[in-house]
Design a protein around this motif. Structure first.
Motif, PDB file in Angstrom:
ATOM      1  N   UNK A 259       9.566  16.627   9.724  1.00 47.55           N
ATOM      2  CA  UNK A 259       8.931  15.378  10.140  1.00 47.55           C
ATOM      3  C   UNK A 259       7.961  14.849   9.108  1.00 47.55           C
ATOM      4  N   UNK A 260       7.230  15.754   8.433  1.00 46.36           N
ATOM      5  CA  UNK A 260       6.272  15.310   7.409  1.00 46.36           C
ATOM      6  C   UNK A 260       6.985  14.843   6.158  1.00 46.36           C
ATOM      7  N   UNK A 261       8.175  15.370   5.922  1.00 43.67           N
ATOM      8  CA  UNK A 261       8.922  14.955   4.740  1.00 43.67           C
ATOM      9  C   UNK A 261       9.427  13.524   4.881  1.00 43.67           C
ATOM     10  N   UNK A 262       9.897  13.180   6.076  1.00 40.54           N
ATOM     11  CA  UNK A 262      10.489  11.844   6.286  1.00 40.54           C
ATOM     12  C   UNK A 262       9.521  10.875   6.965  1.00 40.54           C
ATOM     13  N   UNK A 263       8.452  11.403   7.557  1.00 39.31           N
ATOM     14  CA  UNK A 263       7.555  10.557   8.333  1.00 39.31           C
ATOM     15  C   UNK A 263       6.844   9.489   7.533  1.00 39.31           C
ATOM     16  N   UNK A 264       6.581   9.774   6.268  1.00 40.35           N
ATOM     17  CA  UNK A 264       5.913   8.790   5.424  1.00 40.35           C
ATOM     18  C   UNK A 264       6.716   7.518   5.282  1.00 40.35           C
ATOM     19  N   UNK A 265       8.042   7.654   5.179  1.00 38.32           N
ATOM     20  CA  UNK A 265       8.909   6.486   5.073  1.00 38.32           C
ATOM     21  C   UNK A 265       8.868   5.666   6.363  1.00 38.32           C
ATOM     22  N   UNK A 266       8.808   6.364   7.499  1.00 39.41           N
ATOM     23  CA  UNK A 266       8.728   5.685   8.797  1.00 39.41           C
ATOM     24  C   UNK A 266       7.430   4.889   8.894  1.00 39.41           C
ATOM     25  N   UNK A 267       6.315   5.530   8.487  1.00 38.07           N
ATOM     26  CA  UNK A 267       5.011   4.875   8.558  1.00 38.07           C
ATOM     27  C   UNK A 267       4.948   3.649   7.655  1.00 38.07           C
ATOM     28  N   UNK A 268       5.574   3.747   6.473  1.00 38.44           N
ATOM     29  CA  UNK A 268       5.582   2.612   5.551  1.00 38.44           C
ATOM     30  C   UNK A 268       6.350   1.426   6.136  1.00 38.44           C
ATOM     31  N   UNK A 269       7.398   1.707   6.877  1.00 37.24           N
ATOM     32  CA  UNK A 269       8.250   0.645   7.407  1.00 37.24           C
ATOM     33  C   UNK A 269       7.666   0.005   8.656  1.00 37.24           C
ATOM     34  N   UNK A 270       7.121   0.817   9.568  1.00 41.11           N
ATOM     35  CA  UNK A 270       6.687   0.299  10.866  1.00 41.11           C
ATOM     36  C   UNK A 270       5.167   0.173  11.018  1.00 41.11           C
ATOM     37  N   UNK A 271       4.417   0.577   9.995  1.00 49.20           N
ATOM     38  CA  UNK A 271       2.964   0.514  10.076  1.00 49.20           C
ATOM     39  C   UNK A 271       2.375   1.887  10.333  1.00 49.20           C
ATOM     40  N   UNK A 272       1.249   2.168   9.697  1.00 44.83           N
ATOM     41  CA  UNK A 272       0.677   3.510   9.744  1.00 44.83           C
ATOM     42  C   UNK A 272       0.319   3.938  11.170  1.00 44.83           C
ATOM     43  N   UNK A 312      -1.529  13.781  11.346  1.00 40.10           N
ATOM     44  CA  UNK A 312      -2.680  14.147  10.518  1.00 40.10           C
ATOM     45  C   UNK A 312      -2.701  13.437   9.161  1.00 40.10           C
ATOM     46  N   UNK A 313      -1.637  13.571   8.343  1.00 37.65           N
ATOM     47  CA  UNK A 313      -1.707  12.932   7.025  1.00 37.65           C
ATOM     48  C   UNK A 313      -1.832  11.425   7.079  1.00 37.65           C
ATOM     49  N   UNK A 314      -1.234  10.802   8.096  1.00 41.10           N
ATOM     50  CA  UNK A 314      -1.267   9.336   8.178  1.00 41.10           C
ATOM     51  C   UNK A 314      -2.649   8.843   8.582  1.00 41.10           C
ATOM     52  N   UNK A 315      -3.284   9.510   9.542  1.00 38.61           N
ATOM     53  CA  UNK A 315      -4.645   9.112   9.939  1.00 38.61           C
ATOM     54  C   UNK A 315      -5.602   9.281   8.770  1.00 38.61           C
ATOM     55  N   UNK A 316      -5.489  10.401   8.067  1.00 42.92           N
ATOM     56  CA  UNK A 316      -6.367  10.639   6.912  1.00 42.92           C
ATOM     57  C   UNK A 316      -6.156   9.561   5.857  1.00 42.92           C
ATOM     58  N   UNK A 317      -4.910   9.132   5.672  1.00 43.50           N
ATOM     59  CA  UNK A 317      -4.610   8.108   4.669  1.00 43.50           C
ATOM     60  C   UNK A 317      -5.287   6.777   4.982  1.00 43.50           C
TER      61      UNK A 317
END
Length: 395
Positions: A259-272, A312-317
């Protein structure tokens, strides 16, 4: 020559992160055997896990200072050495207080290693730091998965837990020997002797510092609660073996890693934060279904790893988007507060396990995740504008 050096550093960083994950995320597997060996109850285990959190909190801060004074290479080496000493101490412990001290020191070493690596990567790999950081966290997840699965099988085969800790110490000795062969350039602190003065009082007046700390703290507890207590929950509530519980835990962390490997792409597309809120909501629903239905739906606990992953990584970002000035300092305060909240909740969970039982107490995890989501929604509805001084909002 420089490319070869950087490649060697990258490989060693990934190996260290995986090794740290093995010792950091397998504590929950040892809870049943610790309780038996030291004649301890769940409250005692809660105290032990809280001492781990306390050691990590204190020495993450200290490690940051040492990185500026000694350099990341020395701090990593110090951390690895402390891990070796503490695992030997734990393995040779014959009273509960020795176990407690050993676990505290173990997390001191983990904190030194993590803070040094997390500050080394952005400094050395400016152009591809996101890629390196992402793979480093995947290495951590990989180490967690392999460690939990392997250690669970070892314990189930009849090999004593003390032998496992001696084995972990030997593994870190090898890691240190490899690390000593790698030359890491010294990194000068970005703010060294710049004369910048941080107004501490002003930072502590900002309400979003506390909102972020609450959002992250309650999430960290939920994730660590899964790591620390799921094996104990499955063995006491459903009479699973430690091996089966460890398998559940390893699958959870495998899916968390994916999930952490692919989740960044999801967050970039749909908003953090939109992505975070949606994924947390799904995780909460799956957890509640698993707990309500029981035995036949417990596999859903593992699947929640996919939806825990991005949080976690997205909130910190997003912290740097809300706080433009003194971002590193404020991030440190938020993470310290978050870790403190997680430690308190972990202690509470240990006590509740003894008072009301493991089945009901496990509901504390989806409850904590719900509280975290509420604070993330508060941050999102603020549209990241709180305390910003210009700049484009995300989400």
């Amino acid at each position: 020559m420089r490319k070869n050096r950087n490649l060697a550093i990258i490989v060693v960083i990934f190996v260290i992160m995986a090794a740290i994950a093995v010792v950091d995320n397998t504590k929950g597997i040892f809870i049943p055997v610790f309780k038996e060996s030291f004649n301890a109850n769940n409250t005692s285990m809660g105290i032990m896990l809280s001492s781990c959190s306390l050691g990590y909190i204190i020495f993450t801060y200290v490690g940051g200072i040492l990185c500026e004074k000694l350099g990341q290479r020395k701090v990593i080496l110090l951390g690895l050495t402390i891990i070796i000493g503490s695992t030997v101490m734990i393995a040779s412990s014959n009273i509960y207080i020795m176990l407690l001290v050993g676990m505290f020191l173990l997390n001191m070493g983990i904190a030194f290693g993590c803070i040094a690596i997390n500050t080394l990567i952005p400094a050395l790999f400016v152009a591809i730091q996101a890629i390196i950081m992402n793979i480093a966290h995947c290495s951590y997840g990989f180490g967690s998965t392999i460690g939990q699965f392997t250690i669970g099988r070892i314990l189930d085969s009849g090999i004593g837990w003390r032998s496992v800790f001696y084995g972990i110490a030997a593994m870190f000795v090898i890691v240190v020997l490899v690390f000593l062969l790698i030359k890491i350039p010294s990194i000068e602190s970005e703010h060294k002797e710049t004369g910048e003065k941080i107004k501490n009082k002003d930072v502590f007046k900002e309400k979003y510092v506390y909102i972020y700390a609450l959002a992250l703290g309650t999430y960290i507890f939920a994730e660590m609660g899964m790591s620390n207590w799921i094996v104990n929950f499955l063995t006491e509530s459903y009479n699973f073996t430690s091996s089966t519980g460890a398998t559940f835990l390893s699958v959870f962390f495998l899916l968390l890693t994916i999930g952490r490997l692919v989740g960044g792409f999801v967050a970039e597309k749909f908003g953090y934060l939109q992505s975070v809120i949606a994924s947390m909501a799904i995780a909460i629903v799956l957890l509640i279904i698993a707990l309500v239905v029981g035995n036949k739906a417990l596999i859903l606990i593992c699947i929640t790893g996919l939806f825990f992953a991005i949080t976690y990584p997205t909130i910190v970002a997003t912290i740097s988007k809300v706080f433009k000035d003194n971002t590193a300092y404020i991030t440190g305060i938020i993470l310290t507060g978050a870790s403190s909240i997680s430690m308190i909740l972990n202690l509470l969970m240990g006590r509740l396990n003894d008072v009301i039982g493991t089945t009901i107490t496990f509901y504390l995890i989806p409850t904590s995740l719900t509280v975290s989501m509420i604070f993330v929604i508060i941050i999102y509805r603020g549209k990241y504008t709180a305390f910003q001084r210009g700049g484009k909002n995300i989400g």
